[in-house]
Structure formats: structure tokens, C-alpha cells
Design a protein around this motif. Structure first.
Motif, PDB file in Angstrom:
ATOM      1  N   VAL A 144       0.849  -1.194   0.000  1.00 30.63           N
ATOM      2  CA  VAL A 144       0.000   0.000   0.000  1.00 30.63           C
ATOM      3  C   VAL A 144       0.883   1.241   0.000  1.00 30.63           C
ATOM      4  O   VAL A 144       1.767   1.388   0.856  1.00 30.63           O
ATOM      5  CB  VAL A 144      -0.933  -0.005   1.221  1.00 30.63           C
ATOM      6  CG1 VAL A 144      -1.761   1.283   1.257  1.00 30.63           C
ATOM      7  CG2 VAL A 144      -1.863  -1.212   1.182  1.00 30.63           C
ATOM      8  N   ILE A 145       0.627   2.129  -0.959  1.00 33.89           N
ATOM      9  CA  ILE A 145       1.422   3.351  -1.078  1.00 33.89           C
ATOM     10  C   ILE A 145       0.567   4.611  -0.913  1.00 33.89           C
ATOM     11  O   ILE A 145       1.104   5.702  -0.750  1.00 33.89           O
ATOM     12  CB  ILE A 145       2.152   3.399  -2.433  1.00 33.89           C
ATOM     13  CG1 ILE A 145       1.155   3.307  -3.592  1.00 33.89           C
ATOM     14  CG2 ILE A 145       3.184   2.286  -2.526  1.00 33.89           C
ATOM     15  CD1 ILE A 145       1.793   3.443  -4.966  1.00 33.89           C
ATOM     16  N   ALA A 146      -0.762   4.457  -0.952  1.00 38.77           N
ATOM     17  CA  ALA A 146      -1.657   5.609  -0.820  1.00 38.77           C
ATOM     18  C   ALA A 146      -3.082   5.100  -0.584  1.00 38.77           C
ATOM     19  O   ALA A 146      -3.323   3.881  -0.546  1.00 38.77           O
ATOM     20  CB  ALA A 146      -1.602   6.495  -2.070  1.00 38.77           C
ATOM     21  N   THR A 147      -4.013   6.050  -0.421  1.00 37.89           N
ATOM     22  CA  THR A 147      -5.432   5.712  -0.307  1.00 37.89           C
ATOM     23  C   THR A 147      -6.208   6.530  -1.318  1.00 37.89           C
ATOM     24  O   THR A 147      -5.854   7.673  -1.619  1.00 37.89           O
ATOM     25  CB  THR A 147      -5.960   5.999   1.111  1.00 37.89           C
ATOM     26  OG1 THR A 147      -5.751   7.383   1.428  1.00 37.89           O
ATOM     27  CG2 THR A 147      -5.265   5.121   2.142  1.00 37.89           C
ATOM     28  N   VAL A 148      -7.273   5.935  -1.837  1.00 37.55           N
ATOM     29  CA  VAL A 148      -8.077   6.583  -2.881  1.00 37.55           C
ATOM     30  C   VAL A 148      -8.768   7.819  -2.312  1.00 37.55           C
ATOM     31  O   VAL A 148      -9.263   7.818  -1.177  1.00 37.55           O
ATOM     32  CB  VAL A 148      -9.118   5.598  -3.440  1.00 37.55           C
ATOM     33  CG1 VAL A 148     -10.053   6.307  -4.428  1.00 37.55           C
ATOM     34  CG2 VAL A 148      -8.422   4.436  -4.118  1.00 37.55           C
ATOM     35  N   GLY A 149      -8.786   8.888  -3.112  1.00 31.97           N
ATOM     36  CA  GLY A 149      -9.450  10.110  -2.689  1.00 31.97           C
ATOM     37  C   GLY A 149      -9.988  10.880  -3.875  1.00 31.97           C
ATOM     38  O   GLY A 149     -10.155  10.335  -4.978  1.00 31.97           O
ATOM     39  N   SER A 150     -10.230  12.167  -3.646  1.00 30.43           N
ATOM     40  CA  SER A 150     -10.737  13.039  -4.706  1.00 30.43           C
ATOM     41  C   SER A 150     -10.085  14.410  -4.572  1.00 30.43           C
ATOM     42  O   SER A 150     -10.762  15.439  -4.581  1.00 30.43           O
ATOM     43  CB  SER A 150     -12.264  13.152  -4.623  1.00 30.43           C
ATOM     44  OG  SER A 150     -12.777  13.951  -5.675  1.00 30.43           O
ATOM     45  N   THR A 151      -8.765  14.409  -4.451  1.00 24.47           N
ATOM     46  CA  THR A 151      -8.033  15.655  -4.240  1.00 24.47           C
ATOM     47  C   THR A 151      -7.617  16.269  -5.570  1.00 24.47           C
ATOM     48  O   THR A 151      -7.447  15.568  -6.568  1.00 24.47           O
ATOM     49  CB  THR A 151      -6.789  15.392  -3.381  1.00 24.47           C
ATOM     50  OG1 THR A 151      -5.964  14.409  -4.031  1.00 24.47           O
ATOM     51  CG2 THR A 151      -7.172  14.875  -2.011  1.00 24.47           C
ATOM     52  N   GLY A 152      -7.449  17.571  -5.556  1.00 26.56           N
ATOM     53  CA  GLY A 152      -7.043  18.285  -6.760  1.00 26.56           C
ATOM     54  C   GLY A 152      -8.216  18.901  -7.483  1.00 26.56           C
ATOM     55  O   GLY A 152      -9.381  18.599  -7.228  1.00 26.56           O
ATOM     56  N   GLU A 153      -7.902  19.767  -8.439  1.00 23.57           N
ATOM     57  CA  GLU A 153      -8.939  20.477  -9.188  1.00 23.57           C
ATOM     58  C   GLU A 153      -9.609  19.601 -10.240  1.00 23.57           C
ATOM     59  O   GLU A 153     -10.804  19.731 -10.491  1.00 23.57           O
ATOM     60  CB  GLU A 153      -8.333  21.715  -9.854  1.00 23.57           C
ATOM     61  CG  GLU A 153      -7.736  22.724  -8.863  1.00 23.57           C
ATOM     62  CD  GLU A 153      -7.023  23.861  -9.563  1.00 23.57           C
ATOM     63  OE1 GLU A 153      -6.964  23.828 -10.816  1.00 23.57           O
ATOM     64  OE2 GLU A 153      -6.519  24.773  -8.878  1.00 23.57           O
ATOM     65  N   LEU A 154      -8.837  18.705 -10.869  1.00 24.63           N
ATOM     66  CA  LEU A 154      -9.360  17.918 -11.991  1.00 24.63           C
ATOM     67  C   LEU A 154      -9.960  16.601 -11.515  1.00 24.63           C
ATOM     68  O   LEU A 154      -9.544  15.524 -11.914  1.00 24.63           O
ATOM     69  CB  LEU A 154      -8.236  17.664 -13.008  1.00 24.63           C
ATOM     70  CG  LEU A 154      -7.525  18.897 -13.549  1.00 24.63           C
ATOM     71  CD1 LEU A 154      -6.410  18.495 -14.504  1.00 24.63           C
ATOM     72  CD2 LEU A 154      -8.519  19.820 -14.253  1.00 24.63           C
ATOM     73  N   THR A 155     -10.968  16.671 -10.658  1.00 23.17           N
ATOM     74  CA  THR A 155     -11.626  15.461 -10.172  1.00 23.17           C
ATOM     75  C   THR A 155     -13.070  15.768  -9.820  1.00 23.17           C
ATOM     76  O   THR A 155     -13.390  16.888  -9.423  1.00 23.17           O
ATOM     77  CB  THR A 155     -10.884  14.889  -8.951  1.00 23.17           C
ATOM     78  OG1 THR A 155     -11.554  13.701  -8.510  1.00 23.17           O
ATOM     79  CG2 THR A 155     -10.846  15.883  -7.804  1.00 23.17           C
ATOM     80  N   THR A 156     -13.911  14.761  -9.964  1.00 24.08           N
ATOM     81  CA  THR A 156     -15.341  14.925  -9.653  1.00 24.08           C
ATOM     82  C   THR A 156     -15.822  13.934  -8.612  1.00 24.08           C
ATOM     83  O   THR A 156     -17.001  13.939  -8.270  1.00 24.08           O
ATOM     84  CB  THR A 156     -16.176  14.750 -10.936  1.00 24.08           C
ATOM     85  OG1 THR A 156     -15.896  13.464 -11.509  1.00 24.08           O
ATOM     86  CG2 THR A 156     -15.845  15.833 -11.950  1.00 24.08           C
ATOM     87  N   GLY A 157     -14.955  13.080  -8.118  1.00 26.53           N
ATOM     88  CA  GLY A 157     -15.346  12.094  -7.126  1.00 26.53           C
ATOM     89  C   GLY A 157     -14.205  11.155  -6.831  1.00 26.53           C
ATOM     90  O   GLY A 157     -13.160  11.181  -7.492  1.00 26.53           O
TER      91      GLY A 157
END
Length: 287
Positions: free
Chosen positions: A251-264
Motif C-alpha cells: 500500500v502506497i496511498a489511499t483513494v481520494g478526490s483531491t485536486g482540481e481535476l476530479t469529480t469524485g
């Protein structure tokens, strides 16, 4: 004028006045040996002896190892080792500079800063931009045939099997919402999955980038063997830092919705090989 001449004659007479140096036995006063000399001879002998001493010292310092025992002089071995170390340091510095330039170019592309990046004109991407007709559309039969041939060549000793040294794992479990499309410059697959789901490394490698970007949020980039680079964007949190080694499936990260270019919540996953983006679905089974 007469006085000066008298002085010169007197000085010359003093220089040439002969003396006798006698070595005697202290008890018997027996004469052992004697020397006839004058002041001029003594002056000449002293000067020659001093010059000989200076010359001998210079030769010892310049051409013999004895100079290493003189304070202020280092040994020849240390000087040679120092020269070798300076050469190696210079070579390593050049390699480090080249690696930094390479990683900086990759970071610009993968973080969306492509304005200052000049692509190789001979690359397939540049050719595709100028002439869309060169894009080869493979049929399903052709893909199946390629896969069959690849499996047959996997254990063929006459074929270079570097590509089959390890398996690429799926970074997350989910559904692909947007596929790889070179025409739209979407060099990735977007995988929709649950928020905070674990993001795993597709293979063993080294983290070369782990930072926040305004457009793509938390981004982590891992360099693998065979010049393969995997990119994971829009993460909620990063669990690894730059320079760390990671194992396949770690595991290197967790799923998210960070940043400007994302909708979910989703994972924007890119796969690069030899500096060129490739379709991840050609290498990884996301089903």
C-alpha cells in the motif's frame, strides 16, 4: 685614493694569509695531522658545502619517499587516491545532474505542466499529433494472436524475456470510468472505487515523486524495472515518501478526490515505458 688602495691590499692580504690547523694528542701533544688554509679557502669551502647541502636536500625532497616524513608533505599514495576520488566525484555529480534533469522532466509531464516539455519528435506521440493516420487500430483477433504468441515465447530460450520477469498487479479494485485515449491526451485510466480504498504498487520499485499538486492532488510516482513508471493521482493520503523502496502489492496511498481535476473518489492511473505513456490495460488486468 691611496688609502683605498692600501685598504684593498690589506683586505687581500688578510684573505690570502696562510694559517695552519693542527690536530694534537692532548696527553702527548703529538701532532696527528694538520691543514694549511687561509680565509679565502675557508669561505669557498663553506659556500660549496652549503650549496651541496641545499642540493642534496632538494633531491631528497623531490625524488625520494623520505619527503613524506617532512611536516607539510603528504604521501604519494594519498595524493593518487585523492585524484581518483576527485575524478569519481565529478563523474557521480554528472550522473546525479542527469538523473535530476530526467526526474524533473517526468515530474513536469506527470503533474500536468506540459507547456515547457519538449517531446521527442521521433516518438510515437509526436507522430500521432501530426499524422493521426499512423495510429494503428488492432482488432480483437490480432490482440488475441499477439497474446497467444507472447505466451508461447514466454518460455522460449531464444527470446529475450525481460518483460516477463515479474507480473504487474492492479493498483485498486474498481470499475474503469474512462479509458486510455491518446487523441484526447488522456494517457491514463480512471478507476472508480470506494473512498480511502488502499492503492497498491503494481510492482517492486522506488518512489521518485510523492507530493501535492494543485490540479491532481496527492500524487505518487514509482519507478520499476525495464524503465517502467507508474503514476497514481488524486489520492487522499500518501503512505510512502520520495526515495523509499516499495514491494509489489504494498500500500502506497489511499483513494481520494483531491485536486482540481476530479469529480469524485477515483484513481487516475498512468503507465509509462521508456519515457512514453502506454495503455495500462495492455499490461494489467483490471477485471
Amino acid at each position: 685614493m691611496v688609502k683605498k688602495e692600501k685598504r684593498a691590499k690589506r683586505f687581500k692580504k688578510k684573505l690570502l694569509h696562510k694559517y695552519r690547523l693542527v690536530i694534537l694528542n692532548e696527553e702527548t701533544f703529538e701532532e696527528r695531522f694538520s691543514f694549511k688554509l687561509n680565509r679565502l679557502n675557508v669561505f669557498i669551502f663553506s659556500t660549496l658545502f652549503a650549496l651541496l647541502l641545499i642540493l642534496t636536500t632538494t633531491i631528497i625532497i623531490a625524488f625520494t619517499p623520505l619527503r613524506e616524513y617532512i611536516p607539510g608533505y603528504s604521501s604519494t599514495t594519498l595524493k593518487r587516491q585523492a585524484s581518483v576520488l576527485v575524478y569519481k566525484t565529478d563523474s557521480l555529480q554528472k550522473i546525479i545532474n542527469l538523473n535530476e534533469q530526467y526526474l524533473a522532466s517526468i515530474k513536469k509531464v506527470l503533474t500536468g505542466d506540459v507547456k515547457t516539455v519538449e517531446f521527442n519528435k521521433d516518438s510515437i506521440i509526436e507522430v500521432a499529433k501530426t499524422d493521426p493516420s499512423v495510429l494503428i487500430r488492432t482488432s480483437r483477433k490480432d490482440s488475441l494472436l499477439r497474446e497467444k504468441v507472447g505466451q508461447e515465447d514466454k518460455y522460449n530460450p531464444l527470446v529475450d524475456n525481460r518483460e516477463y520477469q515479474y507480473t504487474l498487479f492492479a493498483p485498486v479494485n474498481g470499475t474503469i470510468s474512462e479509458n486510455y485515449d491518446s487523441k484526447k491526451k488522456h494517457y491514463a485510466v480512471d478507476i472508480v472505487t470506494a473512498k480511502d480504498a488502499p492503492v497498491k504498487s503494481i510492482a517492486d520499485g522506488t518512489v521518485i515523486f510523492a507530493e501535492w499538486t494543485a490540479q491532481t492532488g496527492n500524487v505518487i510516482i514509482v519507478k520499476h524495472n525495464s524503465d517502467i513508471i507508474s503514476v497514481y493521482k488524486h489520492n487522499a493520503m500518501l503512505t510512502k515518501g520520495q526515495g523509499e523502496r516499495v514491494r509489489a502489492g504494498e500500500v502506497i496511498a489511499t483513494v481520494g478526490s483531491t485536486g482540481e481535476l476530479t469529480t469524485g473518489p477515483h484513481l487516475h492511473f498512468e503507465l509509462w515505458r521508456d519515457g512514453i505513456p502506454v495503455n495500462p490495460t495492455s499490461y494489467i488486468d483490471f477485471d
